[in-house]
Design an enzyme around this catalytic site. Sequence first.
Site, PDB file in Angstrom:
ATOM      1  N   GLU A 178      40.986  31.259  33.861  1.00 11.78           N
ATOM      2  CA  GLU A 178      41.039  32.648  33.372  1.00 11.78           C
ATOM      3  C   GLU A 178      42.426  32.973  32.811  1.00 11.78           C
ATOM      4  OE1 GLU A 178      40.105  35.595  36.341  1.00 11.78           O
ATOM      5  OE2 GLU A 178      40.315  37.267  34.952  1.00 11.78           O
ATOM      6  N   LYS A 220      37.128  31.815  31.275  1.00 16.68           N
ATOM      7  CA  LYS A 220      36.959  33.263  31.482  1.00 16.68           C
ATOM      8  C   LYS A 220      38.060  33.985  30.715  1.00 16.68           C
ATOM      9  CE  LYS A 220      36.849  36.822  35.094  1.00 16.68           C
ATOM     10  NZ  LYS A 220      36.372  37.164  36.434  1.00 16.68           N
TER      11      LYS A 220
HETATM   12  C1  5MM Z   1      40.928  40.476  35.309  1.00 20.60           C
HETATM   13  O1  5MM Z   1      40.416  40.505  36.574  1.00 20.60           O
HETATM   14  C2  5MM Z   1      39.252  39.729  36.806  1.00 20.60           C
HETATM   15  C3  5MM Z   1      38.060  40.268  36.067  1.00 20.60           C
HETATM   16  O2  5MM Z   1      37.907  41.640  36.401  1.00 20.60           O
HETATM   17  P1  5MM Z   1      37.582  42.721  35.272  1.00 20.60           P
HETATM   18  O3  5MM Z   1      36.236  42.352  34.717  1.00 20.60           O
HETATM   19  O4  5MM Z   1      37.594  44.019  36.012  1.00 20.60           O
HETATM   20  O5  5MM Z   1      38.660  42.619  34.229  1.00 20.60           O
HETATM   21  C4  5MM Z   1      38.970  39.741  38.307  1.00 20.60           C
HETATM   22  O6  5MM Z   1      38.178  38.642  38.683  1.00 20.60           O
HETATM   23  C5  5MM Z   1      40.258  39.702  39.071  1.00 20.60           C
HETATM   24  O7  5MM Z   1      40.797  38.432  38.974  1.00 20.60           O
HETATM   25  C6  5MM Z   1      39.955  40.123  40.481  1.00 20.60           C
HETATM   26  O8  5MM Z   1      39.655  41.493  40.449  1.00 20.60           O
HETATM   27  C7  5MM Z   1      41.073  39.822  41.452  1.00 20.60           C
HETATM   28  O9  5MM Z   1      42.222  40.477  41.116  1.00 20.60           O
HETATM   29  P2  5MM Z   1      43.538  40.263  42.030  1.00 20.60           P
HETATM   30  O10 5MM Z   1      44.629  40.840  41.195  1.00 20.60           O
HETATM   31  O11 5MM Z   1      43.320  41.029  43.274  1.00 20.60           O
HETATM   32  O12 5MM Z   1      43.694  38.800  42.265  1.00 20.60           O
END
Ligand code: 5MM
Length: 341
Positions: A178, A220
């Site tokens: 990602e 991702k």
């Molecule tokens: C970008 O964040 C990931 C995708 O979420 P969105 O669709 O809301 O953009 C998400 O998987 C993110 O990695 C998780 O929410 C974990 O975030 P943290 O910062 O707690 O590792």
Amino acid sequence: MDRIGQMQHTIERLTRPGRGILAADESYPTITKRLSDFGIESTEETRRFYRSLLATTPGIGDYVGGIIFFEETLGQRTDSGQLIPAACEAQDIVPGIKVDKGAVELAGSDGEKVTQGLDNLGDRLDGYVEQGALFTKWRNLYQITPALPSRQALEANAEVLARYAAIAQSRGMVPIVEPEVLMDGDHDLDRCAAVTEAAQASLFEALRRHRVLLEAIILKPNMVLPGKGQPRPSVETCAEATLQVLRRTVPAAVPSINFLSGGQTSEEATAHLNAINQAEGAKPWVLSFSFSRALQNPVQAAWAGVAENADAAQQAFLQRAKLNSLAREGRYSASMETDNA
Ligand code: 5MM
């Protein structure tokens, strides 16, 4: 089954028609913020209840092929006493795990970030496999300013993301990679496209350097969009810009691209995913979703931390997942939002 066969099987399960991935992997500070936006306190019990509610939503396996969890969740149980990974498997949903340890300042840079978590990663993965996880996720983030991201940040982040992917594959776990270019900033669509292309290009160079099997990863990425608060071009224009970057950088060997939602509203993210799938031209990958906020916001709003609202919350989850499933096939239209309401 050998390591590669195991990963191929996991990819096949994650990419079946109509299915995408739910990211429910928020770390403690992030889930606390997400839940507090809806007046819900984050405790071990509310997190257990909520993530169990997601995994046990009746019928959700038709639209969600995998759920990425935070490590706490792998050891938690549903109300009926089943471990949450087992509850996923009961709906033919593949349990996954976020394995990065968050972003820290990249020393020597102008305030840029690098993601950490490689130390002892192989040993940690062995433990997650025992708990039932079959795939992993690691997120890097890139901030756009007129001068950034720097080459230093692009290369440092690509290197750790590729090393993570190689370690995950050594354990037979499919790595989701990602590289998120953030929507914060005043940049336009072209600037987001240029930075996303640079991030993807450096990532795929590093994946090759570390001999990562491209057939057994899931990418991702962010969608290509202007910065928050900037005028938004049509969904078709953003879809074309996104596809142009992906065609230039992502080899056809990669089986699936599952977008993050990045702070878009639920409706925006679904409309963009639909336009990407409707666009003409070469699309050698599955183009699906791995949303967190765009899938979960309506669920958290419906739940509001009240146990009696659990059925309504599951209904909201099912509806949102179904709309994204249609968008993943290019069969969504905005009128379905009101039809479903
Ligand atoms: C970008 O964040 C990931 C995708 O979420 P969105 O669709 O809301 O953009 C998400 O998987 C993110 O990695 C998780 O929410 C974990 O975030 P943290 O910062 O707690 O590792």
